[in-house]
Design a protein around this motif. Structure first.
Motif, PDB file in Angstrom:
ATOM      1  N   ALA A 109     -19.759  -8.172  43.714  1.00  0.00           N
ATOM      2  CA  ALA A 109     -18.549  -8.286  44.541  1.00  0.00           C
ATOM      3  C   ALA A 109     -17.305  -8.073  43.681  1.00  0.00           C
ATOM      4  CB  ALA A 109     -18.508  -9.652  45.225  1.00  0.00           C
ATOM      5  N   VAL A 110     -17.317  -8.619  42.462  1.00  0.00           N
ATOM      6  CA  VAL A 110     -16.192  -8.426  41.544  1.00  0.00           C
ATOM      7  C   VAL A 110     -16.209  -6.989  41.010  1.00  0.00           C
ATOM      8  CG1 VAL A 110     -15.166  -9.128  39.346  1.00  0.00           C
ATOM      9  CG2 VAL A 110     -16.070 -10.863  40.910  1.00  0.00           C
ATOM     10  N   ALA A 111     -17.386  -6.563  40.560  1.00  0.00           N
ATOM     11  CA  ALA A 111     -17.502  -5.235  39.936  1.00  0.00           C
ATOM     12  C   ALA A 111     -17.025  -4.136  40.887  1.00  0.00           C
ATOM     13  CB  ALA A 111     -18.948  -4.982  39.515  1.00  0.00           C
ATOM     14  N   GLY A 112     -17.353  -4.279  42.169  1.00  0.00           N
ATOM     15  CA  GLY A 112     -16.977  -3.268  43.150  1.00  0.00           C
ATOM     16  C   GLY A 112     -15.473  -3.110  43.280  1.00  0.00           C
ATOM     17  N   GLN A 113     -14.744  -4.164  42.978  1.00  0.00           N
ATOM     18  CA  GLN A 113     -13.282  -4.111  43.140  1.00  0.00           C
ATOM     19  C   GLN A 113     -12.554  -3.721  41.856  1.00  0.00           C
ATOM     20  OE1 GLN A 113     -11.842  -7.458  45.933  1.00  0.00           O
ATOM     21  NE2 GLN A 113     -13.880  -8.149  45.329  1.00  0.00           N
ATOM     22  N   VAL A 114     -13.299  -3.618  40.749  1.00  0.00           N
ATOM     23  CA  VAL A 114     -12.641  -3.199  39.498  1.00  0.00           C
ATOM     24  C   VAL A 114     -13.254  -1.899  38.969  1.00  0.00           C
ATOM     25  CG1 VAL A 114     -11.993  -5.562  38.875  1.00  0.00           C
ATOM     26  CG2 VAL A 114     -14.142  -4.625  37.999  1.00  0.00           C
ATOM     27  N   GLY A 115     -14.004  -1.216  39.818  1.00  0.00           N
ATOM     28  CA  GLY A 115     -14.561   0.081  39.421  1.00  0.00           C
ATOM     29  C   GLY A 115     -15.693  -0.022  38.426  1.00  0.00           C
ATOM     30  N   ALA A 116     -16.470  -1.115  38.493  1.00  0.00           N
ATOM     31  CA  ALA A 116     -17.563  -1.291  37.531  1.00  0.00           C
ATOM     32  C   ALA A 116     -18.914  -1.416  38.226  1.00  0.00           C
ATOM     33  CB  ALA A 116     -17.313  -2.544  36.681  1.00  0.00           C
ATOM     34  N   LEU A 117     -18.984  -0.960  39.470  1.00  0.00           N
ATOM     35  CA  LEU A 117     -20.210  -1.157  40.232  1.00  0.00           C
ATOM     36  C   LEU A 117     -21.324  -0.235  39.732  1.00  0.00           C
ATOM     37  CD1 LEU A 117     -21.061  -2.960  42.588  1.00  0.00           C
ATOM     38  CD2 LEU A 117     -20.589  -1.035  44.119  1.00  0.00           C
ATOM     39  N   VAL A 118     -22.474  -0.810  39.450  1.00  0.00           N
ATOM     40  CA  VAL A 118     -23.648  -0.023  39.079  1.00  0.00           C
ATOM     41  C   VAL A 118     -24.402   0.293  40.377  1.00  0.00           C
ATOM     42  CG1 VAL A 118     -25.863  -0.058  37.859  1.00  0.00           C
ATOM     43  CG2 VAL A 118     -23.858  -1.153  36.836  1.00  0.00           C
ATOM     44  N   PRO A 119     -24.671   1.576  40.654  1.00  0.00           N
ATOM     45  CA  PRO A 119     -25.384   1.885  41.898  1.00  0.00           C
ATOM     46  C   PRO A 119     -26.734   1.167  41.936  1.00  0.00           C
ATOM     47  CG  PRO A 119     -24.633   3.885  40.794  1.00  0.00           C
ATOM     48  CD  PRO A 119     -24.406   2.757  39.843  1.00  0.00           C
ATOM     49  N   ALA A 120     -27.044   0.540  43.056  1.00  0.00           N
ATOM     50  CA  ALA A 120     -28.319  -0.170  43.174  1.00  0.00           C
ATOM     51  C   ALA A 120     -29.433   0.847  43.397  1.00  0.00           C
ATOM     52  CB  ALA A 120     -28.251  -1.149  44.340  1.00  0.00           C
ATOM     53  N   SER A 121     -30.543   0.648  42.707  1.00  0.00           N
ATOM     54  CA  SER A 121     -31.673   1.559  42.906  1.00  0.00           C
ATOM     55  C   SER A 121     -32.479   1.075  44.110  1.00  0.00           C
ATOM     56  CB  SER A 121     -32.552   1.587  41.656  1.00  0.00           C
ATOM     57  OG  SER A 121     -33.404   0.466  41.655  1.00  0.00           O
ATOM     58  N   PRO A 122     -33.259   1.985  44.739  1.00  0.00           N
ATOM     59  CA  PRO A 122     -34.046   1.579  45.908  1.00  0.00           C
ATOM     60  C   PRO A 122     -34.969   0.399  45.591  1.00  0.00           C
ATOM     61  CG  PRO A 122     -34.086   3.965  45.653  1.00  0.00           C
ATOM     62  CD  PRO A 122     -33.390   3.423  44.444  1.00  0.00           C
ATOM     63  N   GLU A 123     -35.483   0.361  44.365  1.00  0.00           N
ATOM     64  CA  GLU A 123     -36.391  -0.744  44.006  1.00  0.00           C
ATOM     65  C   GLU A 123     -35.677  -2.095  44.024  1.00  0.00           C
ATOM     66  OE1 GLU A 123     -39.261   0.056  40.584  1.00  0.00           O
ATOM     67  OE2 GLU A 123     -37.745   1.641  40.414  1.00  0.00           O
ATOM     68  N   ASP A 124     -34.377  -2.088  43.656  1.00  0.00           N
ATOM     69  CA  ASP A 124     -33.639  -3.349  43.650  1.00  0.00           C
ATOM     70  C   ASP A 124     -33.238  -3.758  45.057  1.00  0.00           C
ATOM     71  OD1 ASP A 124     -33.753  -3.172  40.915  1.00  0.00           O
ATOM     72  OD2 ASP A 124     -31.874  -2.050  40.807  1.00  0.00           O
ATOM     73  N   ASP A 125     -33.336  -2.804  45.989  1.00  0.00           N
ATOM     74  CA  ASP A 125     -32.923  -3.073  47.358  1.00  0.00           C
ATOM     75  C   ASP A 125     -34.001  -3.798  48.145  1.00  0.00           C
ATOM     76  OD1 ASP A 125     -30.374  -2.469  47.649  1.00  0.00           O
ATOM     77  OD2 ASP A 125     -30.639  -0.457  48.490  1.00  0.00           O
TER      78      ASP A 125
END
Lengths: 195, 288
Positions: B88-104
């Motif tokens: 939630a924090v990372a998404g707002q500061v441009g640090a979001l790591v794309p989630a892989s399908p396995e993590d989903d």
């Protein structure tokens, strides 16, 4: 080092320093800065010089934190060894500067740093040279470190004790044992007295 | 060859002395000029707590992963929870790591996948802030609150610590509080947020002045008005407790009626302060 115990907090600090965590450096300063400064003031006799020593020691740690090995002793001891070395270097540089001034006929004002270390070091190096160093190197670790600090770094009993983190009495007995052994080693090589 | 020949001058120097004022700043600046920090102070508490949690997780075996840790959650669920809030924090500061399908795979994902995804995200957040590319005073949203990035990072450090201690406790290990240089900013943010929250949930205290004394390394003293009305200057109540106990209270790990403390002044104000502090823990509602 033989007296050392590994400190988990030192391990973590080292890791943080390697990672480039600036708050770890602040922590090191708060934990050890005043102590290192006192060592440097005692050795150089000059607070400004001690500030420089403190800065150089901590910059060196920050630039090369991997050089500190927690397996070989505490961070405090490692840093005090660096502070000793840098302080003595500073005193020697100042002393040789004063000698050059005197040789040139100048009248230097009251020295800000002591000039009493270099002559013995020079004598030892030039007269006995490599043989003494080899003999010192062959001493058992605890005696070797004590003798090295006293003779080559020019520290007093008290400072040797402080540098090694051992009681003063222990420092004295290590020096006594070390010197005894050293004289036997040198005698075996035909060197029977020191200048 | 005199042993102490070089040290006569040393005895003339006072044994006690302290570095000149300003030496600390000068030394740190000189060091940072030679090697810039990759983990600046603002993200250092989070980086350390993430590192410590990673160490604890490395030691977990199958039984450890299955054991309830807190709120009936397993360690896997605790990590998934931390990951969700870090994202939630990372998404707002441009640090979001794309989630892989396995993590989903939601709650069915294997612990190794959950830890991997959490770790990658934690590292990305630290790197992003370390690269000085984040406006630290910009407001972002976290759990319905608006707060500056720098405070959000402290909040993430705080929660990572509290949950790491949950896992340590489940493994019968000693708690591992943050070093005082990290505890201090966490406690400061905690006290300020607490007094601000008191004004919202107990408006009858608006304008009253609270003094909070936190003892121990990383503690301090704050005298703050409860927002919402013009405040006086003298404290209406004073609360004194250990800084770690205060943090455990904020983390929902202490009972506000039983936490060791001393107080003076209005007892109702003190009781409300403690109660609101204990209500800061949002674990049960954030990912329901």
């Amino acid at each position: 080092m033989d007296e050392a115990t590994t400190d988990p907090a030192d391990d973590e600090l080292r890791r943080r320093l390697i990672d480039g965590d600036e708050t770890a450096l602040g922590r090191v300063y708060d934990l050890h800065g005043p102590y290192l400064h006192r060592i440097a003031v005692r050795l150089t006799g000059n607070r400004t010089a001690a500030d420089d020593v403190l800065q150089e020691v901590l910059c060196s740690l920050w630039q090369h934190p991997e050089a500190f090995d927690p397996e070989r002793g505490t961070l405090r001891r490692w840093l005090s060894t660096l502070a000793h070395r840098r302080s003595v270097d500073l005193v020697r540089r100042e002393a040789s500067g004063l000698r050059r001034l005197r040789l040139a006929g100048a009248d230097p004002s009251v020295p800000t740093l002591s000039s009493t270390v270099a002559p013995e070091e020079t004598a030892v190096a030039s007269v006995l040279g490599a043989q003494v160093r080899r003999a010192v190197a062959s001493l058992p670790g605890p005696q070797r470190r004590a003798v090295y600090l006293a003779y080559f770094e020019g520290l007093s009993y008290r400072q040797v004790a402080e540098a090694l983190g051992i009681p003063e009495g222990t420092a004295k007995s290590r020096l006594r044992l070390g010197l005894h052994r050293l004289s036997s080693l040198l005698a075996a090589k035909g060197i029977t007295s020191c200048p | 060859m005199p042993l102490t020949g070089s040290s006569d001058h040393l005895r003339r120097v006072p044994a006690r002395s302290a570095p000149a004022p300003g030496t600390r700043d000068a030394v740190l600046s000189a060091a940072l000029a030679r090697r810039p920090a990759t983990i600046p102070a603002v993200v250092a508490p989070y980086a350390l707590q993430a590192r410590r949690l990673d160490d604890v997780l490395t030691d977990l075996d199958a039984a450890g992963w299955a054991r309830p840790v807190v709120h009936g959650w397993s360690a896997r669920r605790v990590v998934a929870h931390l990951h969700a809030l870090d994202r939630a924090v990372a998404g707002q500061v441009g640090a979001l790591v794309p989630a892989s399908p396995e993590d989903d795979a939601g709650r069915g994902a294997a612990p190794e996948r959950v830890v991997h995804a959490w770790r990658e995200q934690a590292h990305a957040l630290v790197r992003r802030v370390g690269a000085s590319s984040v406006a630290l005073d910009d407001d972002i949203q976290l759990l319905g609150e608006v707060l500056p990035v720098r405070t959000a990072l402290l909040q993430r450090a705080f929660e990572t610590w509290i949950h790491s201690d949950d896992i340590r406790r489940a493994l019968d290990r000693a708690p591992s509080p943050p070093p005082s240089e990290h505890l201090a900013p966490m406690a400061d943010a905690g006290v300020r947020q607490l007094v601000a929250a008191l004004g919202l949930v107990r408006p009858q205290h608006a304008g009253r002045v609270v003094r909070v004394d936190l003892a121990g390394p990383g503690g301090g003293r704050w005298t703050l008005p409860v927002p919402g009305a013009r405040a006086g200057t003298a404290p209406d109540a004073a609360l004194h407790l250990d800084v770690l106990e205060f943090c455990y209270l904020l983390g929902g790990r202490r009972d506000p009626r039983r936490v060791a403390h001393r107080s003076a002044g209005d007892p109702r104000l003190v009781a409300d302060l403690l109660e609101v502090a204990a209500g800061f823990d949002r674990d049960e509602t954030d990912d329901a």
